[in-house]
Motif scaffolding. Structure first.
Motif, PDB file in Angstrom:
ATOM      1  N   TYR A 164      -7.417   0.425  -5.744  1.00 41.05           N
ATOM      2  CA  TYR A 164      -6.743  -0.842  -6.002  1.00 41.05           C
ATOM      3  C   TYR A 164      -6.322  -0.952  -7.466  1.00 41.05           C
ATOM      4  O   TYR A 164      -7.117  -0.687  -8.382  1.00 41.05           O
ATOM      5  N   GLN A 181      -1.400  -5.808   2.853  1.00 46.21           N
ATOM      6  CA  GLN A 181      -2.785  -5.698   2.447  1.00 46.21           C
ATOM      7  C   GLN A 181      -3.588  -6.688   3.294  1.00 46.21           C
ATOM      8  O   GLN A 181      -3.096  -7.178   4.304  1.00 46.21           O
ATOM      9  N   THR A 182      -4.820  -6.971   2.922  1.00 47.82           N
ATOM     10  CA  THR A 182      -5.712  -7.681   3.839  1.00 47.82           C
ATOM     11  C   THR A 182      -5.174  -9.030   4.309  1.00 47.82           C
ATOM     12  O   THR A 182      -5.231  -9.358   5.501  1.00 47.82           O
ATOM     13  N   ASP A 196       0.836  -1.199   0.000  1.00 47.54           N
ATOM     14  CA  ASP A 196       0.000   0.000   0.000  1.00 47.54           C
ATOM     15  C   ASP A 196       0.870   1.248   0.000  1.00 47.54           C
ATOM     16  O   ASP A 196       1.898   1.295   0.689  1.00 47.54           O
ATOM     17  N   SER A 232      -9.560   3.617  -0.586  1.00 43.71           N
ATOM     18  CA  SER A 232      -8.544   2.749  -1.179  1.00 43.71           C
ATOM     19  C   SER A 232      -8.720   2.680  -2.685  1.00 43.71           C
ATOM     20  O   SER A 232      -9.843   2.499  -3.193  1.00 43.71           O
TER      21      SER A 232
END
Length: 308
Positions: A112, A44-45, A16, A110
């Protein structure tokens, strides 16, 4: 078969770029001066769920596609520094990346870069079978190519969880994840009727538990066909950033669930960890540790029992 890994995390590895902006939405202007700097960091997640689980003492292995690029090197270094096992499948398009605009109140927007994923992406089946077969549980990000791995994960005998993030309840892309998992997390942000969507997930799929997080309003928990409200937990310090709060919630909830805690207790773990994450700047990758989680859960539980 020996299951030496507590949780296999699939997908959600990337980088990110964090930009602290003066307000959100950001009005149009030719340029902005960013006083707090623009920072690039791994996470990230899937990375944040893996970090959260590892900080709580669980044995974690992360599987995803990474590029042979500086961003991929950042992700590899993060896992190495945190002691998290990583299997990185080479990806010609490069490592996934995003830009996060963060406002003064901690809210984020966000952006992406979906050019880093391809519809034909697949994890090697032998790799998925081997890793899943050695794992008690698999947490599946909704990034490519994880959907194609769902049947193999179910065959392995591991339990599954997923996070649908800001699903609107209509986009069909999310449905295979929603209906394959035993534990489903999602945000209530885009839902006009969270209970209806949560019950549809449980009725059409395998989910024993469905959790819809609602930010400062707490969360909603569907377990044993009963919907309950999970009160918010006060953050232990000023809120600076909501980035990663949902991942922290999921990791702490799974910590409790894998230790056979009640769904209500698991949700309290999640609420405490999510509140903690809101006090950590996006530029950092620190998760709440088990001892701190347990201490704060004890305080939050006592306050709830007292009606505070």
């Amino acid at each position: 078969m020996s299951r030496d890994t507590d949780v296999l995390v699939l997908g959600g590895a990337g980088v990110d770029i964090i930009v602290y902006v003066p307000e959100l939405p950001l009005p149009y202007a030719d340029s902005y001066m960013i006083e707090r700097g623009i920072r690039t960091r791994a996470g990230q997640t899937g990375d944040f769920v893996a970090l959260g689980l590892a900080a709580l003492g669980l044995r974690v292995h992360h599987l995803d596609m990474l590029g042979d690029d500086p961003e991929g090197d950042l992700v590899r270094a993060l896992h190495r520094d945190k002691g998290i096992a990583l299997t990185a499948v080479q990806h010609a398009a490069g490592t996934k990346r995003a830009v996060n605009l963060v406002g003064p109140d901690g809210r984020r927007l966000s952006l992406y870069d979906v050019s880093r994923t391809q519809g034909e992406d697949r994890f090697p089946e032998d790799t998925v079978r081997a890793l899943a077969g050695a794992s008690r549980h698999a947490h599946v990000a909704i990034t490519q190519p994880c959907a194609h791995a769902l049947p193999l994960l179910r065959e392995s005998g591991a339990t599954l969880s997923t996070d649908l993030h800001d699903w609107d309840g209509r986009n069909t892309y999310h449905e295979p994840f929603a209906y394959a998992a035993d534990v489903v997390f999602l945000s209530a942000a885009a839902l006009t009727d969270p209970e209806r969507t949560m019950r549809r997930i449980a009725d059409r799929g395998r989910a024993e538990v469905v959790v819809a997080t609602a930010g400062a309003k707490g969360a909603y928990l569907l377990a044993d066909e009963e919907l309950t409200h999970v009160p918010p937990v006060a953050p232990p310090a000023p809120v600076v950033d909501s980035n990663g709060a949902g991942d922290a919630f999921a990791a702490a909830f799974l910590h409790g669930w894998l230790n056979r805690e009640t769904p209500q207790r698991c949700a309290l773990y999640g609420a405490v960890a999510g509140a903690h994450a809101c006090t950590v700047p996006s530029t950092e990758t620190e998760a709440i540790r088990r001892e701190e989680l347990q201490a704060r859960v004890a305080v939050a539980g006592a306050a709830g029992a007292a009606g505070l």
